[in-house]
Design a protein around this motif. Structure first.
Motif, PDB file in Angstrom:
ATOM      1  N   HIS A  30       0.806  -1.231   0.000  1.00  0.00           N
ATOM      2  CA  HIS A  30       0.000   0.000   0.000  1.00  0.00           C
ATOM      3  C   HIS A  30       0.834   1.273   0.000  1.00  0.00           C
ATOM      4  N   ARG A  33       0.367   3.497  -3.369  1.00  0.00           N
ATOM      5  CA  ARG A  33      -0.972   4.096  -3.443  1.00  0.00           C
ATOM      6  C   ARG A  33      -1.116   5.236  -2.441  1.00  0.00           C
ATOM      7  N   THR A  34      -0.681   5.013  -1.220  1.00  0.00           N
ATOM      8  CA  THR A  34      -0.805   6.033  -0.188  1.00  0.00           C
ATOM      9  C   THR A  34       0.043   7.248  -0.508  1.00  0.00           C
ATOM     10  N   ARG A  94      -9.382   9.317   8.537  1.00  0.00           N
ATOM     11  CA  ARG A  94     -10.608   9.086   7.772  1.00  0.00           C
ATOM     12  C   ARG A  94     -11.774   9.927   8.269  1.00  0.00           C
ATOM     13  N   PRO A  98     -11.453  14.414   5.494  1.00  0.00           N
ATOM     14  CA  PRO A  98     -12.435  14.792   4.462  1.00  0.00           C
ATOM     15  C   PRO A  98     -13.207  16.074   4.760  1.00  0.00           C
ATOM     16  N   LEU A 204      -9.205  12.559  -0.576  1.00  0.00           N
ATOM     17  CA  LEU A 204     -10.143  11.439  -0.632  1.00  0.00           C
ATOM     18  C   LEU A 204      -9.446  10.142  -1.013  1.00  0.00           C
ATOM     19  N   LEU A 205      -8.490  10.214  -1.931  1.00  0.00           N
ATOM     20  CA  LEU A 205      -7.734   9.011  -2.282  1.00  0.00           C
ATOM     21  C   LEU A 205      -6.857   8.554  -1.120  1.00  0.00           C
ATOM     22  N   ALA A 208      -8.908   6.809   1.502  1.00  0.00           N
ATOM     23  CA  ALA A 208      -9.427   5.539   0.996  1.00  0.00           C
ATOM     24  C   ALA A 208      -8.372   4.449   1.005  1.00  0.00           C
ATOM     25  N   ALA A 213      -6.856   3.350   7.323  1.00  0.00           N
ATOM     26  CA  ALA A 213      -8.053   2.746   7.904  1.00  0.00           C
ATOM     27  C   ALA A 213      -8.099   2.920   9.400  1.00  0.00           C
TER      28      ALA A 213
END
Length: 470
Positions: A30, A33-34, A94, A98, A204-205, A208, A213
């Protein structure tokens, strides 16, 4: 007949002793992506300031109004950064990011709408700009907190912080270039809107991504679930051969005041003198950088070559990136706390020497030498701050370092602006280097480490379970 002796079992230390690689950093689960999501959002920090400046100037017809608006934007963003980071530590990325990014993007869009046509009143657009600055989401501190979760190996973590710092520096070079591309197409107000879209999409990405998490207090196990103890991840990015699979440990109730994944987090920052050291080092580094930019401009103008400013500052950025990448490649066993005063001293000495340069060529060489210490000093300050506090305070600790760096930069530019017309330029260089050099004894003194930062509990490195000797 003799039987061959079995090969010695490979121990975890064998893997950890390998030289870490940036491929291993990005190869962690990950991580790509992060990191990509965080960089997308942080690109807005390189585009928004210039776009806002141009948009306010076009709408009001006043450079002074645009300058005041941007100064207030920066002030609100910097001074409230620890408070915004505290929300992330308390509620997790999270839940906190946002709404913060959504409000920031909405306010930027409101600024874009207000400045789309000329004739707007400066106070009206100024209020919107300041409100946007107050809501800037702390994507940089959050990403540095997530790196520790993604990469438990200390050597890899140092390399990840170095990569993060170099990438962030490149974003502040790329951002204005992107604004230059956008201006003929959408104008300054449109460029502000693009910045709003970048930060919202990146945030937002980021939230996600699986790494976000849980809240930053990843070390705190849930009270009603067994804690998973993963196999050791080495500097190669994999678990050593022969390592047992992940095992579960008995659930341990969280300590008083410690967070679980389900509820609010955060408490006193703590951190002791170690966090004070990190904040001090960041402040004097920022002061040196803010002063250096202006002194390079003055030096180039005095020698009749104002166009050379870009080349000299480019040498600073390039050498800073080289220094940051080199720091990540180091495998010498030295703690970050011991490395920090050395890097700060190197920055101060090289800055003082650069002021003695008789021409722009040698000035560029001296500035490049100073740049070799900039990114390593900032990265090490972040690492020291990260080690100093409990897991549920790491975002705030990073935000304090970031605040000190930006405040120091603004203070350095303002101070030198008052001095360059009154004192010889070499003396201005020496005065700009003095805070970094004077900070070295404090950074190295054990007595400086004794009290908590902000009145919290005593420093406990065991809270994070990490080895401070990165």
């Amino acid at each position: 007949m003799s039987t061959p002796s079995p090969a010695p079992a490979r121990t975890p230390s064998d893997g950890a002793s390998r030289r870490p690689s940036y491929r291993a950093v990005l190869g962690a689960p990950h991580a790509r992506r992060t990191f990509a999501a965080a960089l997308l959002g942080r690109l807005s920090y390189g585009t928004v300031p210039l776009a806002l400046l141009l948009a306010v100037r076009d709408a009001t017809g006043s450079y002074s109004a645009a300058g005041v608006a941007m100064a207030l934007f920066a002030l609100a963003s910097v001074l409230l950064s620890p408070a915004r980071a505290a929300l992330v530590d308390r509620y997790g990325p999270r839940r906190a990011l946002p709404p913060m990014a959504g409000l920031y993007a909405a306010l930027l869009l409101a600024v874009a709408g207000a400045t789309a046509r000329p004739g707007v009143e400066p106070p009206a657009v100024g209020i919107l700009v300041v409100a946007a600055g107050a809501c800037t989401p702390p994507l940089g501190p959050v990403m540095r907190t997530l790196w520790r979760r993604l990469l438990p190996d200390p050597a890899l973590l140092r390399r990840a912080y170095s990569l993060d710092g170099v990438a962030e520096e490149l974003l502040f070079v790329t951002g204005p270039l992107l604004v230059g591309v956008l201006l003929p197409v959408v104008g300054p107000a449109g460029a502000v809107a693009v910045g709003a879209a970048l930060v919202l999409a990146g945030t937002l990405l980021l939230v996600a991504a699986p790494a976000a998490a849980r809240a930053p207090s990843v070390d705190a196990p849930s009270a009603d679930a067994p804690a998973v103890v993963p196999p050791e991840v080495t500097a190669t990015g994999t678990a050593p051969a022969g390592t047992a699979p992940a095992r579960t440990a008995p659930a341990v109730p969280p300590a008083a005041g410690q967070a679980t994944d389900g509820g609010p987090r955060g408490g006193r920052l703590g951190g002791g003198g170690e966090l004070r050291r990190a904040v001090l080092a960041a402040a004097v580094t920022g002061l040196a950088l803010g002063a250096l930019d202006l002194m390079v401009v003055v030096s180039a103008e005095q020698q009749g070559r104002p166009g050379a400013v870009g080349w000299v500052l480019a040498a600073l950025s390039a050498s800073s990136a080289v220094g940051g990448l080199a720091l990540g490649a180091l495998d010498r066993p030295m703690s970050n706390a011991a490395r920090l005063p050395l890097l700060t001293a190197g920055l101060g000495l090289s800055l003082a020497v650069a002021g003695l340069a008789p021409n722009l060529l040698l000035l560029g060489a001296g500035v490049a030498l100073a740049g070799l210490f900039v990114s390593p000093a900032v990265t090490t300050a972040y690492l020291v701050a990260d080690e100093a506090v409990a897991p549920d305070a790491r975002t705030r600790a990073g935000a304090w370092v970031n605040t000190a760096l930006n405040a120091g930069s603004a203070g350095g530019a303002a101070t030198v602006g008052l001095l360059v017309g009154q004192l010889p330029l070499p003396l201005c260089f020496a005065l700009a280097a003095a805070p970094a050099l004077l900070a070295v004894p404090l950074l190295a003194a054990p007595a400086f480490r004794g009290r908590d930062f902000g009145g919290g509990r005593p420093l406990r490195k065991s809270d994070s379970g990490d080895d401070p000797a990165l």
